[in-house]
Design a protein around this motif. Sequence first.
Motif, PDB file in Angstrom:
ATOM      1  N   ASN A   1     -46.485  43.133 -10.048  1.00 28.40           N
ATOM      2  CA  ASN A   1     -46.429  41.847  -9.368  1.00 28.40           C
ATOM      3  C   ASN A   1     -47.656  40.979  -9.591  1.00 28.40           C
ATOM      4  O   ASN A   1     -47.941  40.066  -8.822  1.00 28.40           O
TER       5      ASN A   1
ATOM      6  N   PRO B   1     -37.236  42.720  -2.266  1.00 28.78           N
ATOM      7  CA  PRO B   1     -37.955  42.299  -1.053  1.00 28.78           C
ATOM      8  C   PRO B   1     -37.142  42.401   0.235  1.00 28.78           C
ATOM      9  O   PRO B   1     -37.723  42.360   1.326  1.00 28.78           O
TER      10      PRO B   1
ATOM     11  N   ASP C   1     -43.207  46.055  -9.040  1.00 30.82           N
ATOM     12  CA  ASP C   1     -42.446  44.882  -8.607  1.00 30.82           C
ATOM     13  C   ASP C   1     -40.965  44.993  -8.960  1.00 30.82           C
ATOM     14  O   ASP C   1     -40.153  44.162  -8.561  1.00 30.82           O
TER      15      ASP C   1
ATOM     16  N   HIS D   1     -35.454  45.939  -9.433  1.00 34.28           N
ATOM     17  CA  HIS D   1     -35.545  44.884  -8.415  1.00 34.28           C
ATOM     18  C   HIS D   1     -34.205  44.680  -7.728  1.00 34.28           C
ATOM     19  O   HIS D   1     -34.152  44.210  -6.591  1.00 34.28           O
TER      20      HIS D   1
ATOM     21  N   ASP E   1     -42.846  32.075  -3.921  1.00 35.98           N
ATOM     22  CA  ASP E   1     -42.788  33.500  -4.204  1.00 35.98           C
ATOM     23  C   ASP E   1     -44.190  34.031  -4.516  1.00 35.98           C
ATOM     24  O   ASP E   1     -45.184  33.341  -4.305  1.00 35.98           O
ATOM     25  N   THR E   2     -44.254  35.240  -5.005  1.00 33.06           N
ATOM     26  CA  THR E   2     -45.540  35.914  -5.127  1.00 33.06           C
ATOM     27  C   THR E   2     -46.025  36.013  -6.563  1.00 33.06           C
ATOM     28  O   THR E   2     -46.781  36.907  -6.913  1.00 33.06           O
TER      29      THR E   2
ATOM     30  N   SER F   1     -38.062  44.840   3.147  1.00 33.61           N
ATOM     31  CA  SER F   1     -39.099  44.595   4.144  1.00 33.61           C
ATOM     32  C   SER F   1     -38.597  43.816   5.350  1.00 33.61           C
ATOM     33  O   SER F   1     -39.295  43.714   6.366  1.00 33.61           O
TER      34      SER F   1
ATOM     35  N   TRP G   1     -31.203  37.027  -0.228  1.00 32.41           N
ATOM     36  CA  TRP G   1     -31.460  38.466  -0.221  1.00 32.41           C
ATOM     37  C   TRP G   1     -30.387  39.272  -0.961  1.00 32.41           C
ATOM     38  O   TRP G   1     -30.548  40.475  -1.154  1.00 32.41           O
TER      39      TRP G   1
END
Length: 550
Positions: free
Chosen positions: A64, A392, A501, A271, A116-117, A395, A434
């Motif tokens: 990531n 993600p 990631d 992912h 986003d990250t 989480s 999601w």
Amino acid sequence: MKNIKYILPLLVISAFVACNDIEDVDLEAETEVAVEVPELTKGSVDFSTYVSLGNSLTAGFSDNALFKASQENSLPNILAKKFAMLGGGTFTQPLMNDNIGGLVLGGNLVINPQGDTLFMPRLVTTGGAPKDLADVIGPITPTTDFVLNNPTGPFNNIGVPGARSFHMIFQGYGNIVNFPAAANPYFIRMTGETPNASMLELAMAQNPTFFTLWAGNNDVLGYATSGGDGSSPITDKATFDFSISTLITSLTSGEAKGVVANIPYVTDIPHFTTVAYNALDPNDEENGADLVAQIPTLNMVYGALNQIFEVLDPSRVITFSTTEANGVVIYDETLPDLSAQITGVLSVSDTFSLFVQSLGLPESSVPLVATLMGNAYGQARQANENDLLVLPSSSIIGEVNNFSYQALLGFNLPPNLAAQFSVEGVSLPLIDKWVLLPSEQEEIRIATDDFNATIKAATDAAGLAFVDANALLTQLATTGIESGNLNLTSSLVTGGAFSLDGVHLTSRGYAMAANEFMKAIDVTYGTNFEASGNLVNIEDYPTNYSPALQ
């Protein structure tokens, strides 16, 4: 001249024979047979000026983040070390300042416009699920400021995380004045005194004799990682076709040779395959007991809806088991919206009125609660094996959605009820971002196939080498890929090929890919990296980096 490797031991008879007794013959001595391996040859390739063009998979992005250690083990840097054996020159990369990852601007951590990250510090593992670096070692301070301390080019590795095909030919993509709307911080670090130069122009300015091009992944990946919610649409085919044609035509205009890779099916990567659709498991050691305690109430709440679903669309019935893993509740935009029907039926139901009053609400609140449930569940269903949850989502499943919670408080619901009806994937359907629905997966597959046809046609027309990265990553996701003593798979954390990631490769995965690039070069240009024993040993490359690496 040949290289000699001794690889095959054979038994020979030695010692002497006494008294003609054959039992005295000694069969223990060994010798070896020489197998000739050819010298490494460059075929028809001039590796003297090698330039790599691409996105995060070219940059060396991993876990990531982009960080020094991952860049040093990037796919093109691994290749450049092999090319150096055949006259390849210096290979320069725009190295980050640290091994933390993340970009800063004026001391502040950067988050891109999509939120986003992509520009965040790296993920790490201490043997289990991926964690943010700061959660393991405490406060961290990234030091790579993309305005104040950029490295000096020209750079041979022009891999820009986040770049789509058309970004590679777009002038101004590396100009700080266009940030954040139309410029990429990673590319801003590369442009120096030519801020409006495109990625392609920076590559061509070096007069490359050989190039690698891996483009197009982000043209579908953004749509996929956002759950197909429309915030990052798939690139239209006309734009993609023009971009690939422009890239390959320009890169080969000086008679440079090269190798081109296609786009993997993003739905093969961890992912999208790590979080189970039936993640609500009553047998889960950590959260199972809490779920079991809620199931009677959940089945009572959904029971009121199921009476409507059974009449209008039985496939939407939502039930929870106390013994089997349960599908999370999701929002499905492809379903007809039954909000009005749900609201209408519940508003006049005596049974529903009693249910509402059992929650401690007055009878006068029945129309409001009916409306809220109609709006919440009008396009809801439980996930099934055909749905893919993005990584993600792990989480947030089972967590209280604060936006929903605050909204319900605004309708004067008590805090306990507001929270009870705001649990992600349980009482509150997971929104589109999601989940990749089957229809969205099909959109991605069609686009990927179309884009790959464009890439292959352009590659063949130019007489370039080709790497079928699509087939390679599908193999990782199915049978795995054996190399030496290893079998790489697409499993998150343990598979060895994909970083934490779930999208980008580990350094070992990049080494595996480098071997495929060299094999393709062998086939097209007459080099012999494989036959001469000069592929890389992927066991020499790590899968994860220590949290202590700074």
